[in-house]
Design an enzyme around this catalytic site. Structure first.
Site, mmCIF file in Angstrom:
data_model
loop_
_atom_site.group_PDB
_atom_site.id
_atom_site.type_symbol
_atom_site.label_atom_id
_atom_site.label_comp_id
_atom_site.label_asym_id
_atom_site.label_seq_id
_atom_site.Cartn_x
_atom_site.Cartn_y
_atom_site.Cartn_z
ATOM 1 C CG LEU A 143 -1.557 -12.062 7.879
ATOM 2 C CD1 LEU A 143 -0.564 -11.293 8.738
ATOM 3 C CD2 LEU A 143 -2.516 -11.107 7.176
ATOM 4 C CB ALA A 163 -6.701 -14.326 -0.680
ATOM 5 C CE1 TYR A 214 -5.523 -11.388 -4.882
ATOM 6 C CE2 TYR A 214 -4.622 -9.188 -5.197
ATOM 7 C CZ TYR A 214 -4.905 -10.258 -4.367
ATOM 8 O OH TYR A 214 -4.588 -10.198 -3.031
ATOM 9 C CE LYS A 233 -8.027 -9.520 -1.290
ATOM 10 N NZ LYS A 233 -8.088 -10.625 -0.297
#
Length: 300
Positions: free
Chosen positions: A20, A80, A144, A148
């Site tokens: 991204l 991340a 995970y 987040k």
């Protein structure tokens, strides 16, 4: 030209070497009104023509040095630790990057009154009752997902001006990095390899250019809060692979149906997931394109 017109919005893209981050940096660089600094963990940038700094977001002093020195108006965090299975066995690293790193960025963004745009995930949900709205109750089932969600909570309590964008199954054309799901399917079928694809994971895959255009709008209008940014169509991972094969005229007989439990993955996956985009469509004019239109962009 007035002095106001000459002043550019300063944007720091953290994680610029990621999928991204690469696409976002290239897109924003087309606009003359932004001054961009890219930052990632690697020693060199994957993007030509833009200033770059190496950053380890888990190190508070490193984050402080870069943010205070550049003094951005907007910080976009795309960094991340995204290997869902490794997060189960490398929990300390996952927490340092996905939680402590975000806390560090949020703290110094708050310190200089910068607006923070952070990328989150549908993995904060358990996958029992999807697709999910922004108001759905989180219940992560993997480590995970826990990291987040913890990152989201740290931002929301930090006092910083923020926008959290939740997304899922991101795909699209980028120059460097590991292949996304679409590229992996194309490459595998092009080489006549059989692939096993799950029929019980439901998502709305997100085309990278759709979320990039949303981020640019957030930079422009500083809309705050949490927004879901998913694709237009909700479908199983198997059906997604079939659509890819059909568009690129590949042999879909090579695509074999399996269930998620047959993969014996270390981390559990949310199965009935996906994100409802209504809030983003209404408030920031989000208009995700069709799968076939996104495939045509990838093809070119």
């Amino acid at each position: 030209m007035s002095l106001i017109q000459l002043i550019k919005t300063r944007i720091l893209i953290v994680g610029s070497n990621g999928m991204l981050g690469q696409r976002l940096a290239s897109y924003l660089n087309q606009f003359n009104k932004y001054e961009i600094l890219c930052a990632s963990f690697e020693s060199e940038s994957y993007i030509d023509g833009l200033d770059y700094s190496t950053i380890d977001i888990s190190q508070k002093n490193n984050v402080r040095e870069i943010i205070i020195d550049f003094f951005p108006d907007i910080i976009i965090n795309t960094a991340a630790f995204t290997n869902v299975d490794k997060c189960e066995t490398e929990k300390e690293i996952a927490w340092k990057v996905n939680v402590k790193g975000v806390e560090n960025i949020a703290f110094y963004a708050w310190t200089i009154d910068a607006h923070l745009i952070h990328i989150s995930s549908d993995y904060i949900f358990d996958g029992k009752y999807g697709p999910y709205s922004e108001n759905a109750k989180p219940n992560p089932i993997s480590y995970y997902g826990r990291t987040k969600l913890a990152a989201e909570n740290s931002i929301r309590t930090s006092g910083v001006s923020y926008t959290i964008l939740r997304t899922n199954v991101l795909y699209g054309p980028v120059a460097y990095g590991r292949p996304d799901f679409v590229k992996w399917v194309i490459d595998s079928l092009s080489n006549n390899k059989e692939i096993r694809i799950v029929t019980d994971q439901i998502n709305n895959p997100t085309f990278i250019d759709d979320i990039v255009s949303v981020i640019q709008k957030i930079c422009e209008y500083k809309r705050e809060g949490i927004y879901n940014i998913g694709g237009r169509e909700l479908l199983s991972r198997y059906d997604f692979a079939i659509r890819i094969a059909d568009f690129f005229k590949l042999d879909k007989k090579l695509i074999l149906k399996i269930l998620t439990k047959e993969l014996n993955q270390p981390a559990p996956r949310p199965l009935k997931s996906g994100l409802i985009n209504l809030k983003a469509e209404t408030e920031i004019d989000y208009k995700p394109i069709s799968l076939e239109k996104s495939f045509s962009i990838i093809e070119t």
